[in-house]
Write a protein that holds these residues in place. Sequence first.
Motif, PDB file in Angstrom:
ATOM      1  N   TYR A  23       0.761  -1.181   0.146  1.00  0.00           N
ATOM      2  CA  TYR A  23      -0.081  -0.017  -0.076  1.00  0.00           C
ATOM      3  C   TYR A  23       0.875   1.288   0.025  1.00  0.00           C
ATOM      4  CZ  TYR A  23      -3.287   3.561   1.810  1.00  0.00           C
ATOM      5  OH  TYR A  23      -3.989   4.799   1.919  1.00  0.00           O
ATOM      6  N   MET A  26       2.491   2.282  -3.312  1.00  0.00           N
ATOM      7  CA  MET A  26       1.215   2.688  -4.213  1.00  0.00           C
ATOM      8  C   MET A  26       0.895   4.191  -3.854  1.00  0.00           C
ATOM      9  SD  MET A  26      -2.292   3.070  -4.455  1.00  0.00           S
ATOM     10  CE  MET A  26      -2.816   1.656  -3.323  1.00  0.00           C
ATOM     11  N   VAL A  27       0.456   4.322  -2.826  1.00  0.00           N
ATOM     12  CA  VAL A  27       0.159   5.710  -2.277  1.00  0.00           C
ATOM     13  C   VAL A  27       1.300   6.657  -2.490  1.00  0.00           C
ATOM     14  CG1 VAL A  27      -0.978   6.972  -0.547  1.00  0.00           C
ATOM     15  CG2 VAL A  27      -1.413   4.758  -0.816  1.00  0.00           C
ATOM     16  N   SER A  28       2.484   6.315  -2.298  1.00  0.00           N
ATOM     17  CA  SER A  28       3.488   7.496  -2.361  1.00  0.00           C
ATOM     18  C   SER A  28       3.576   7.826  -3.782  1.00  0.00           C
ATOM     19  CB  SER A  28       4.902   6.517  -1.875  1.00  0.00           C
ATOM     20  OG  SER A  28       4.668   6.247  -0.702  1.00  0.00           O
ATOM     21  N   ALA A  29       3.678   6.781  -4.579  1.00  0.00           N
ATOM     22  CA  ALA A  29       3.571   7.215  -6.212  1.00  0.00           C
ATOM     23  C   ALA A  29       2.649   8.069  -6.620  1.00  0.00           C
ATOM     24  CB  ALA A  29       3.761   5.836  -6.929  1.00  0.00           C
ATOM     25  N   LEU A  30       1.512   7.898  -5.883  1.00  0.00           N
ATOM     26  CA  LEU A  30       0.176   8.542  -6.386  1.00  0.00           C
ATOM     27  C   LEU A  30       0.356  10.184  -6.026  1.00  0.00           C
ATOM     28  CD1 LEU A  30      -2.609   6.062  -5.971  1.00  0.00           C
ATOM     29  CD2 LEU A  30      -1.498   6.966  -8.045  1.00  0.00           C
ATOM     30  N   PHE A  31       0.742  10.298  -4.645  1.00  0.00           N
ATOM     31  CA  PHE A  31       0.476  11.656  -3.829  1.00  0.00           C
ATOM     32  C   PHE A  31       1.751  12.144  -3.510  1.00  0.00           C
ATOM     33  CE2 PHE A  31      -3.059   8.876  -2.862  1.00  0.00           C
ATOM     34  CZ  PHE A  31      -4.365   9.800  -3.181  1.00  0.00           C
ATOM     35  N   ARG A  33       4.952  14.300  -4.207  1.00  0.00           N
ATOM     36  CA  ARG A  33       5.605  15.064  -5.321  1.00  0.00           C
ATOM     37  C   ARG A  33       6.920  15.610  -4.762  1.00  0.00           C
ATOM     38  NH1 ARG A  33       2.628  12.206  -7.241  1.00  0.00           N
ATOM     39  NH2 ARG A  33       0.670  12.622  -8.742  1.00  0.00           N
TER      40      ARG A  33
END
Length: 693
Positions: A23, A26-31, A33
Amino acid sequence: MFQPMALTFIFAMIGAMILCLTYVPMVSALFLRVPKNDKKSYGDKFVHWVERKYEPLLTKSLSKGKVIISVAVALFAVAIFAFTKMGGEFIPQLDEGDLAFHAILKPGSSLTETIETTTKIERIVKSEFPEVKTIISRIGVADVPTDPMPMDIADVFVILKPSDEWTSASSKEELLDKMKEAVSIVPGVNFEFTQPIEMRFNELLTGVREDVAIKLFGEDLDILASKAEEMGKIIASVPGVADMKVEAIDGLPQITVNYNRNKLAQYGLEINQLNSVVQASFAGGKAGVIFEGEKRFDLVARLKAENRTSINDIQNLFINLPSGAQIPLKELANISYEPGPMQISRDNTNRRTYVGINIRGRDVKSVVEDIQVRLDEQFELPPGYFLRYGGAFENLERASNRLQTVVPIALLLIFILIYFALKSFPQTLMIYLAIPMATIGGVFALWLRDMPFSISAGVGFIVLFGVAVLNGLVMISGLNELKEEGVTNLRDRIVEGTKRRIRPIMLTALTDILGFLPMAISSSAGAEVQRPLATVVIGGLLTSTLLTLFILPIFYQWVEKRSERKVKLNPNYVTATAIVCLLFTIPSAKAQEVASRMDTTIVQQESYPEIVLDSAVTMARQSYPSLQTGKLEIQRQNVLKASAYDLGSTQLFTGGEEIASGQGIYTLIGIGQQNIDLLSIGAKSDYKNNVLH
């Protein structure tokens, strides 16, 4: 007791590990920056401030490593000494909010007398202490006698109001002392103060209601009773003994009938006839059966209540003679009061009595040790009699023996896991030193809060050992990464690596400390069991973090310097250096021709560039002719491995056959494989492998 906490911790760690691998990326890649500006947060500023303060301290620590290690060893020795003097208990005493005490009357007291006495006690407590909400006494047993108790003992339960409504006392200990002083005016009654749940809990675990029971085993009841009284007098003066009870096993008054056999023979009577008359007169004798539907009841006849109340009623009981005359029983027997056994208790089929004590103001272990010393000096037992210690002390010993098995297993598993992670025995030992350093903080934290060692604290040490090595593993892994990146200067590697790891080390320690802090300062119901566990973890993490930041780099420096000295004397590296010199012989000869036209210093710089030992070994492996020949031979043998598999030759064939009655031709097409050599494949492969190696 601690199984729910252990299961919660295990499942939480498993869930966190799964989330970190799935998890979180995945969340790091999405949010996440890249920030548009380089403005530092307050957390970054704090960490940088800590790094600036930490670096000079670390530099001084590395230069004075022996002094710091000596201080750490001295602190560990002091902690061990303090631990031996700390005392121990099974579990901390819970504050249930209410009180309970036993009212123990003289043996043989009647039910009426016990009711009158307990009523008087209830009135005293209710009138003098407005903190009491309800008080009730329980005498005897219920319809199902699962908790047998004689009529001369009463359980008194005192239900208290909330503590903010108390007026006559500011604490429960003060209220208990005042209540004990108030009820002590009742004559002929002994009191044992405890708590309702604690009283039942002790009885269920060990068979006694007191905190500690000194059990005396033997055969003769008279000797057991006298020795128990003697033991009680010795124990009563031990500091910390608040209430004491010597189990009453004799002193119950009994009416004894001793027949005069000469007179029985004179009057022609038999003992069994007289026993039947006495039993029927006072206990009742079966005179018939009454039926009520399908139910059947025995009809029992006995004397009226007013004729069976005293010893005179037995003495004046008339006995029928064979001649038809009657004679009082006192003419045939000697009837008198004599003390008899009150109860006979057994443990594992052995007769025993005990002295029970409640402890206040001290821990269980130290009180029992003082009792053991006094009994060894002042108490003697006849042959065949022996002592055993029960109650909370017995539970403490049993749990301590269990911890002596569990803790080494946990430490061994931690060591194995660290070794698998680092694959270095010296570095594993370095990280393992976090355990004694964490022990220092845990012991001192208990000592500062005036807490004895308990099973709760023991579980806290097990939790602490697992958490303490985590920071050391983070530190050593970071230093090894810098070494792989090419940072060869040992001092620079240590300083840079420790500065990199300050943030994760501080976060790990602070999150655990803040997580256990509510348990350490809690004052709610049940907090007494949680406080030692949290205190051990918090104190241990403080000292283990200091170990990770200061003592661990010192050990790392010592181990790496020792390994570098071994590397310099390693014959493999000496051979590799010689190979490098041989490879550069021809280029150096050509360089000599050019050197005649140029400045000597410039030629040396161009012809002999500076390289490190690892680069020299790599170049030697790539360029040395014999090594190249060996690589080609390996490739050739790998190619020849295919020849070990001889599957023979493949053939295609066809055939035709006429179908009956001239209806046509039946054509066959087939594939065949011949000369397959399966049995020799293994032998050929082994031969090729031997040639290859």
